[in-house]
Write a protein that holds these residues in place. Structure first.
Motif, PDB file in Angstrom:
ATOM      1  N   ALA A 331       0.829  -1.211   0.000  1.00  0.00           N
ATOM      2  CA  ALA A 331       0.000   0.000   0.000  1.00  0.00           C
ATOM      3  C   ALA A 331       0.861   1.259   0.000  1.00  0.00           C
ATOM      4  CB  ALA A 331      -0.934  -0.010   1.209  1.00  0.00           C
ATOM      5  N   HIS A 332       1.898   1.271   0.820  1.00  0.00           N
ATOM      6  CA  HIS A 332       2.786   2.436   0.848  1.00  0.00           C
ATOM      7  C   HIS A 332       3.516   2.579  -0.488  1.00  0.00           C
ATOM      8  CE1 HIS A 332       1.785   2.835   4.962  1.00  0.00           C
ATOM      9  NE2 HIS A 332       2.608   1.908   5.436  1.00  0.00           N
ATOM     10  N   GLN A 334       2.488   1.640  -3.436  1.00  0.00           N
ATOM     11  CA  GLN A 334       1.537   2.136  -4.427  1.00  0.00           C
ATOM     12  C   GLN A 334       1.429   3.656  -4.349  1.00  0.00           C
ATOM     13  OE1 GLN A 334      -0.791   0.446  -6.950  1.00  0.00           O
ATOM     14  NE2 GLN A 334      -0.305   2.572  -7.413  1.00  0.00           N
ATOM     15  N   GLU A 335       1.315   4.186  -3.153  1.00  0.00           N
ATOM     16  CA  GLU A 335       1.202   5.634  -2.983  1.00  0.00           C
ATOM     17  C   GLU A 335       2.485   6.346  -3.410  1.00  0.00           C
ATOM     18  OE1 GLU A 335       0.255   5.907   1.154  1.00  0.00           O
ATOM     19  OE2 GLU A 335      -1.911   5.889   0.800  1.00  0.00           O
ATOM     20  N   ALA A 338       2.941   6.210  -7.278  1.00  0.00           N
ATOM     21  CA  ALA A 338       1.965   7.098  -7.916  1.00  0.00           C
ATOM     22  C   ALA A 338       2.336   8.560  -7.692  1.00  0.00           C
ATOM     23  CB  ALA A 338       0.567   6.814  -7.366  1.00  0.00           C
ATOM     24  N   THR A 339       2.794   8.888  -6.498  1.00  0.00           N
ATOM     25  CA  THR A 339       3.188  10.266  -6.220  1.00  0.00           C
ATOM     26  C   THR A 339       4.412  10.653  -7.029  1.00  0.00           C
ATOM     27  OG1 THR A 339       2.271  10.146  -3.984  1.00  0.00           O
ATOM     28  CG2 THR A 339       3.913  11.855  -4.400  1.00  0.00           C
ATOM     29  N   ARG A 401       6.942   8.574   2.128  1.00  0.00           N
ATOM     30  CA  ARG A 401       5.534   8.660   2.536  1.00  0.00           C
ATOM     31  C   ARG A 401       5.064  10.093   2.821  1.00  0.00           C
ATOM     32  NH1 ARG A 401       4.795   4.072   6.959  1.00  0.00           N
ATOM     33  NH2 ARG A 401       2.796   5.152   7.222  1.00  0.00           N
ATOM     34  N   THR A 404       3.340  11.734  -0.069  1.00  0.00           N
ATOM     35  CA  THR A 404       2.056  11.198  -0.523  1.00  0.00           C
ATOM     36  C   THR A 404       0.873  11.890   0.141  1.00  0.00           C
ATOM     37  OG1 THR A 404       1.946   9.439   1.168  1.00  0.00           O
ATOM     38  CG2 THR A 404       3.163   8.944  -0.860  1.00  0.00           C
ATOM     39  N   ARG A 405       1.133  12.812   1.035  1.00  0.00           N
ATOM     40  CA  ARG A 405       0.048  13.510   1.722  1.00  0.00           C
ATOM     41  C   ARG A 405      -0.662  14.479   0.784  1.00  0.00           C
ATOM     42  NH1 ARG A 405       3.707  14.733   7.120  1.00  0.00           N
ATOM     43  NH2 ARG A 405       3.710  12.596   7.905  1.00  0.00           N
ATOM     44  N   ASP A 406      -1.903  14.765   1.084  1.00  0.00           N
ATOM     45  CA  ASP A 406      -2.703  15.674   0.263  1.00  0.00           C
ATOM     46  C   ASP A 406      -2.042  17.043   0.174  1.00  0.00           C
ATOM     47  OD1 ASP A 406      -4.585  13.716  -0.084  1.00  0.00           O
ATOM     48  OD2 ASP A 406      -5.958  14.460   1.462  1.00  0.00           O
TER      49      ASP A 406
END
Length: 469
Positions: A331-332, A334-335, A338-339, A401, A404-406
């Motif tokens: 999951a991490h 993937q983020e 993508a980022t 990580r 990957t935050r908004d």
């Protein structure tokens, strides 16, 4: 070199807290000390909580850090060297190695018994690997003048290993477009004294993955070891592959790969101070043993270069792996992938910028139109912290990580557009040049003297207390 002592704002706390210029006669209250430390930690967390810092804080989850801190604290006082009193160290270390070997497909190995070590970090893993290759080659091949062959992009820890262990270092240039090493060029540097060749998955400057499959074939054909430096990518690339990203095999599925380093303290999301070093054959690991049999203090032995180690570091690394699990890492990853792709698209919006290599979870860029360090200067004023590259001058960002935050990608788009416009207007030298490796082109013979002077002044600043007022 004036002002170098202030390069990193070495003493930002001198007006806030008392300065210790010697051991105090009376100890301070523990509650007071902890309150002071909490304030400092909160202030320093602001440097990365925005998601604008390359690498460094790979997890960025304060709850996870608190969990690791508790796990560390339970065993911090125990010495992993003394397993009779601290058998927990055996559980933690054995299971860390087992999990890392499983991730690197050690189950595909036939004919040998894989093994590993937990070291103090990426440099520790690389140093230990090269020392093992040296001593194993001396014992099994009679090599007394060993050499190693590495791509230029491979980590400086290999240079350090050569320096410390008396290895001849042979450096092979990489393709400037792909940033990958040519196996034929590697082959040309191998001879009867070569103990190991090196490939990166991925390398630090660009995050690109050397052609490990071709290097595996080369290592088998020439009868040399192949160390894959997965210190950076070892705990994210396997999950990228599971997610369907174009990650080529780089692990023990390739029969010529004889060792792999992978840092638990990077994308394994552990605390700083642990890394895994994995061997296809424990005979190579056994070459790491050190012992002294005739010391008055008793027969001394250690499995590697390190002696006493805190069991807390093993406990926290184990806890991070077990708490996250494959699903969590996927999951991490993937983020992060993508980022990274989204931030790469932002770079592509600017024709004045040029990507270097093929981005993975790291992307690097330069400019053929202006000094790219002007971009770093401007982005720094907006709170961004890139890593500087050279040959060619460039910038990279290792996506972690926190990115990957908004909102982080949107801030990157806005701030990069402003920085490119700023860089186009500049005619002088960039402030970031000296920090990020931009040694003026005319410096040749004096480069070493210059760097030594810089290092001396930085170390003096880092290991000093502020002058009395």
């Amino acid at each position: 070199m004036a002002g170098m002592s202030d390069l990193f704002d070495a003493h930002p706390y001198q007006d806030r807290y008392p300065v210790q210029r010697g051991l105090p006669e009376q100890g301070r209250p523990k509650a007071e000390i902890l309150a002071e430390l909490r304030e400092m930690a909160a202030l320093e967390n602001q440097a990365w909580e925005t998601g604008q810092c390359s690498g460094t804080m790979y997890c960025g989850d304060l709850d996870h850090y608190a969990f690791l801190t508790e796990a560390f604290g339970l065993f911090a006082h125990q010495n992993a060297l003394q397993r009779d009193m601290c058998p927990s160290a055996t559980r933690f270390e054995g299971e860390i190695i087992a999990m890392a070997l499983d991730l690197m497909h050690a189950n595909a190995i036939e004919g040998t018994e894989p093994a590993g070590l937990v070291t103090s970090g990426g440099t520790g893993s690389i140093l230990q690997a090269m020392l093992s290759y040296r001593d194993h080659a001396r014992a099994t091949r009679g090599i007394t003048m060993p050499n190693i062959v590495k791509p230029e992009t491979a980590h400086p820890a290999f240079v350090k290993a050569a320096h410390l262990f008396g290895l001849e270092l042979r450096v092979v240039p990489v393709d400037p477009a792909t940033t990958l090493v040519d196996p034929a060029a590697m082959a040309a540097r191998i001879d009867e004294n070569t103990i190991a060749i090196i490939g990166s998955a991925g390398n630090y400057p660009y995050g690109t993955i050397d052609p490990i499959a071709d290097l595996s074939d080369l290592a088998l054909a020439r009868g040399v070891g192949l160390h894959v430096d997965g210190c950076l990518g070892g705990f994210i690339l396997p999950f990228g592959e599971e997610l369907g990203y174009a990650v080529p095999p780089f692990d023990f599925r390739l029969p010529g790969v004889t060792s792999i380093s992978a840092d638990t303290h990077k994308y394994g999301y552990g605390l700083k101070g642990t890394s895994s070093l994995l061997f296809r054959d424990k005979a190579l690991r056994n070459a790491a043993y050190f012992y002294v049999l005739d010391w008055s203090g008793g027969k001394y032995f250690s499995p590697g270069m390190e002696g006493s180690r805190s069991d807390g570091l093993l406990a926290s690394a184990w806890a991070s792996l077990v708490a996250t699990g494959r699903a969590g890492y996927r999951a991490h990853a993937q983020e992060i992938f993508a980022t990274c792709a989204a931030m790469v698209d932002v770079v592509r919006e600017h024709p004045q910028l040029r990507l270097v290599g093929s981005p993975t979870f790291v992307f690097a860029f330069t400019s053929d139109d202006f000094d790219i360090y002007h971009v770093a200067d401007r982005m720094k004023t907006r709170g961004w912290r890139f890593n500087g590259l050279q040959y060619p001058d460039g910038l990279h960002l290792a996506v972690t990580r926190p990115q990957t935050r908004d909102g982080v990608v949107d801030r990157f788009r806005t701030d990069l557009a402003d920085a490119v416009a700023y860089a186009q207007e500049q005619t002088g030298s960039a402030e970031s040049t000296a920090i990020y490796g931009g040694i003026p082109g005319g410096l040749t013979a004096d480069v070493s003297t210059f760097i030594e002077s810089v290092m001396e002044q930085i170390m003096d600043a880092h290991q000093s207390v502020p002058a009395p007022r």
